[in-house]
Design an enzyme around this catalytic site. Structure first.
Site, PDB file in Angstrom:
ATOM      1  N   HIS A  80      25.391  41.880  57.589  1.00  0.00           N
ATOM      2  CA  HIS A  80      25.994  42.161  58.907  1.00  0.00           C
ATOM      3  C   HIS A  80      25.913  43.663  59.130  1.00  0.00           C
ATOM      4  O   HIS A  80      26.692  44.425  58.559  1.00  0.00           O
ATOM      5  CB  HIS A  80      27.448  41.697  58.914  1.00  0.00           C
ATOM      6  CG  HIS A  80      28.147  41.868  60.228  1.00  0.00           C
ATOM      7  ND1 HIS A  80      29.016  40.918  60.727  1.00  0.00           N
ATOM      8  CD2 HIS A  80      28.132  42.867  61.156  1.00  0.00           C
ATOM      9  CE1 HIS A  80      29.488  41.322  61.892  1.00  0.00           C
ATOM     10  NE2 HIS A  80      28.972  42.516  62.172  1.00  0.00           N
ATOM     11  N   HIS A  92      24.976  46.843  62.195  1.00  0.00           N
ATOM     12  CA  HIS A  92      24.598  47.255  63.550  1.00  0.00           C
ATOM     13  C   HIS A  92      23.645  48.431  63.426  1.00  0.00           C
ATOM     14  O   HIS A  92      24.054  49.517  63.009  1.00  0.00           O
ATOM     15  CB  HIS A  92      25.843  47.661  64.354  1.00  0.00           C
ATOM     16  CG  HIS A  92      26.795  46.530  64.526  1.00  0.00           C
ATOM     17  ND1 HIS A  92      26.744  45.665  65.596  1.00  0.00           N
ATOM     18  CD2 HIS A  92      27.806  46.079  63.735  1.00  0.00           C
ATOM     19  CE1 HIS A  92      27.678  44.734  65.460  1.00  0.00           C
ATOM     20  NE2 HIS A  92      28.334  44.965  64.336  1.00  0.00           N
ATOM     21  N   ARG A  95      21.776  49.404  66.081  1.00  0.00           N
ATOM     22  CA  ARG A  95      21.652  50.021  67.415  1.00  0.00           C
ATOM     23  C   ARG A  95      20.187  50.109  67.865  1.00  0.00           C
ATOM     24  O   ARG A  95      19.339  49.391  67.356  1.00  0.00           O
ATOM     25  CB  ARG A  95      22.331  51.396  67.466  1.00  0.00           C
ATOM     26  CG  ARG A  95      23.744  51.437  66.895  1.00  0.00           C
ATOM     27  CD  ARG A  95      24.700  50.523  67.584  1.00  0.00           C
ATOM     28  NE  ARG A  95      26.084  50.796  67.179  1.00  0.00           N
ATOM     29  CZ  ARG A  95      27.061  49.910  67.245  1.00  0.00           C
ATOM     30  NH1 ARG A  95      26.840  48.676  67.666  1.00  0.00           N
ATOM     31  NH2 ARG A  95      28.276  50.234  66.875  1.00  0.00           N
ATOM     32  N   LYS A 109      24.713  34.897  66.564  1.00  0.00           N
ATOM     33  CA  LYS A 109      26.045  35.501  66.442  1.00  0.00           C
ATOM     34  C   LYS A 109      26.860  35.184  67.682  1.00  0.00           C
ATOM     35  O   LYS A 109      26.436  35.500  68.792  1.00  0.00           O
ATOM     36  CB  LYS A 109      25.889  37.019  66.275  1.00  0.00           C
ATOM     37  CG  LYS A 109      27.193  37.806  66.294  1.00  0.00           C
ATOM     38  CD  LYS A 109      27.944  37.690  64.996  1.00  0.00           C
ATOM     39  CE  LYS A 109      29.270  38.436  65.055  1.00  0.00           C
ATOM     40  NZ  LYS A 109      29.077  39.891  64.992  1.00  0.00           N
ATOM     41  N   HIS A 124      32.169  35.966  65.133  1.00  0.00           N
ATOM     42  CA  HIS A 124      33.177  37.030  65.207  1.00  0.00           C
ATOM     43  C   HIS A 124      34.485  36.284  65.428  1.00  0.00           C
ATOM     44  O   HIS A 124      34.748  35.790  66.521  1.00  0.00           O
ATOM     45  CB  HIS A 124      32.890  38.012  66.352  1.00  0.00           C
ATOM     46  CG  HIS A 124      33.908  39.115  66.413  1.00  0.00           C
ATOM     47  ND1 HIS A 124      33.609  40.428  66.143  1.00  0.00           N
ATOM     48  CD2 HIS A 124      35.245  39.080  66.650  1.00  0.00           C
ATOM     49  CE1 HIS A 124      34.721  41.161  66.229  1.00  0.00           C
ATOM     50  NE2 HIS A 124      35.727  40.358  66.546  1.00  0.00           N
ATOM     51  N   HIS A 148      33.351  39.390  58.754  1.00  0.00           N
ATOM     52  CA  HIS A 148      34.346  40.443  58.499  1.00  0.00           C
ATOM     53  C   HIS A 148      35.795  39.947  58.495  1.00  0.00           C
ATOM     54  O   HIS A 148      36.603  40.355  59.325  1.00  0.00           O
ATOM     55  CB  HIS A 148      34.192  41.616  59.464  1.00  0.00           C
ATOM     56  CG  HIS A 148      33.914  41.235  60.910  1.00  0.00           C
ATOM     57  ND1 HIS A 148      34.672  40.347  61.611  1.00  0.00           N
ATOM     58  CD2 HIS A 148      32.943  41.649  61.756  1.00  0.00           C
ATOM     59  CE1 HIS A 148      34.186  40.218  62.837  1.00  0.00           C
ATOM     60  NE2 HIS A 148      33.136  40.998  62.948  1.00  0.00           N
ATOM     61  N   ASP A 175      29.162  45.341  58.285  1.00  0.00           N
ATOM     62  CA  ASP A 175      29.574  45.639  59.670  1.00  0.00           C
ATOM     63  C   ASP A 175      29.516  47.144  59.925  1.00  0.00           C
ATOM     64  O   ASP A 175      30.319  47.679  60.699  1.00  0.00           O
ATOM     65  CB  ASP A 175      30.977  45.086  59.976  1.00  0.00           C
ATOM     66  CG  ASP A 175      31.238  45.001  61.479  1.00  0.00           C
ATOM     67  OD1 ASP A 175      30.273  45.090  62.268  1.00  0.00           O
ATOM     68  OD2 ASP A 175      32.411  44.860  61.859  1.00  0.00           O
TER      69      ASP A 175
HETATM   70  O1  DOR Z   1      34.371  47.414  64.925  1.00  0.00           O
HETATM   71  C1  DOR Z   1      33.417  46.771  65.302  1.00  0.00           C
HETATM   72  N1  DOR Z   1      32.316  47.382  65.813  1.00  0.00           N
HETATM   73  N2  DOR Z   1      33.464  45.447  65.238  1.00  0.00           N
HETATM   74  C2  DOR Z   1      32.513  44.673  65.787  1.00  0.00           C
HETATM   75  O2  DOR Z   1      32.634  43.485  65.745  1.00  0.00           O
HETATM   76  C3  DOR Z   1      31.368  45.287  66.506  1.00  0.00           C
HETATM   77  C4  DOR Z   1      31.126  46.661  66.071  1.00  0.00           C
HETATM   78  C5  DOR Z   1      30.212  47.452  66.992  1.00  0.00           C
HETATM   79  O3  DOR Z   1      29.190  46.918  67.414  1.00  0.00           O
HETATM   80  O4  DOR Z   1      30.518  48.606  67.269  1.00  0.00           O
HETATM   81 ZN    ZN Z   2      29.747  43.688  63.678  1.00  0.00          ZN
END
Ligand code: DOR
Ligand code: ZN
Length: 341
Positions: free
Chosen positions: A13, A15, A17, A98, A135, A170, A243
């Site tokens: 998991h 991110h 970007r 997701k 989520h 998470h 995460d």
């Molecule tokens: O804190 C978080 N940030 N939780 C999430 O589920 C998404 C993530 C984000 O994409 O910034």
């Molecule tokens: Zn996330």
């Protein structure tokens, strides 16, 4: 022991970007991971097979020559997702979908409110062998109770789709850990690095710390202890999904700060320190790679990284202010005992 060679992590998991931020953060993940499950909440979101192919291409284009890192691609399970699109997504190599409930986190606008309306989509995902990542927070509920209230949705989907692999992402509460433990083997759970370290007091107990603010928010000490116990349990249902969620310093340190903790730079050093503290080093590799490989059916990789016992101070931030892409990592300014060699 001052050196540890361990299989590269499977971070289930993350991110990554897009655009400049992707270029800034990707090196930290590829330095430590063999595979990473890449979240689809970019803008616009990854909804279709075409979106997924384009996003994967933008990641692959940034990999250095010879890199063996494999991004595992996901799509957003939205109210508009159709069973027909599921087979196209599968054909293009999607690994998981997701599901973001409406409005519960970054870029979750237009998310799901009617979880039952998506039964045909879950059915198609089950058929296709795709994993459903949840989520797990119920929109509109008091923030500390959102995960607890969502567990009924998890139980419902798990009971109706016995062959669908489901991951509660998470987890932050002891109640969620108990729930996942009791459900059948098709249900697993990711644990983040920051939720293994933080409680709500680290966010709001003293002066407000926007860099510890994430969704779901960290909970009580006894919840954190239950997450740590699950990570150290050797139970294959619980594995790493960091995460890691970078936001610019400007978007964190402001009146309407974004949720997310950027853990990728300290991923393995922080976990090693935790497992070492609890005398469970022998279980680290299963938590960071083996359990996820088994649940997701990933190819067993051989690539390793070496961690050396050499203290270092985590940088206050990566990137410079002028570029607009400076990000503050988890544990910034703290001294860690281990570093990636
Ligand atoms: O804190 C978080 N940030 N939780 C999430 O589920 C998404 C993530 C984000 O994409 O910034
Ligand atoms: Zn996330």
């Amino acid at each position: 022991m001052d050196r540890l060679e361990i299989k590269r992590a499977n971070d289930m998991h993350v991110h990554l970007r897009q655009d400049d931020m992707l270029a800034q953060v990707l090196p930290h993940t590829i330095a430590q991971c063999a595979h990473a499950l890449v979240m689809p909440n970019i803008t616009p979101a990854v909804l279709t097979a075409d979106d997924l192919v384009a996003y994967r291409q933008s990641i692959l284009a940034l990999l250095p020559d010879g890199s063996t890192f494999k991004p595992l691609m996901t799509f957003k399970v939205a109210p508009t997702t159709s069973p027909a699109e599921i087979s196209k997504l599968k054909a293009q190599g999607a690994v998981a979908g997701k599901l973001y409930p409406e409005g519960v986190t970054t870029n979750s606008e237009g998310g799901v409110t009617d979880f039952k309306a998506l039964y045909p989509v879950y059915e198609a995902m089950q058929e296709a062998g795709l994993v459903l990542c949840l989520h797990g927070e119920m929109p509109g509920v008091f923030s500390l109770d959102r995960e607890s209230k969502f567990l009924a949705v998890l139980r419902d989907i798990a009971s109706r789709f016995a062959d669908l692999r489901i991951v509660l992402e998470h987890a932050t509460t002891a109640e969620a850990i108990d729930c996942v433990s009791e459900l059948p083997a098709n249900v697993a759970c990711t644990l983040t690095v920051h939720h293994l370290y933080l409680t709500l007091d680290d966010v709001i107990g003293d002066r407000l710390n926007p860099h510890a603010f994430c969704k779901p928010v960290a909970k009580r000490p006894e919840d954190r202890d239950a997450l740590v116990a699950a990570a150290l349990s050797g139970n294959g249902k619980f594995f790493l999904g960091s995460d890691s969620a970078p936001h610019t310093v400007a978007n964190k340190e402001c009146a309407c700060g974004a949720a997310g903790v950027y853990t990728a730079p300290v991923l393995m050093p922080a976990l090693l320190e935790l497992f070492e503290k609890h005398c469970k080093l022998e279980l680290l590799e299963a938590f960071t790679s083996g359990f996820a490989a088994k649940f997701y059916g990933l190819p067993e990789h051989k690539e390793t990284i070496v961690l050396v016992q050499k203290s270092w101070t985590v940088p206050e931030q990566y990137g410079d202010d002028k570029s607009g892409f400076s990000v503050k990592p988890f544990l910034a300014g703290k001294t860690l005992r281990w570093q990636v060699g």
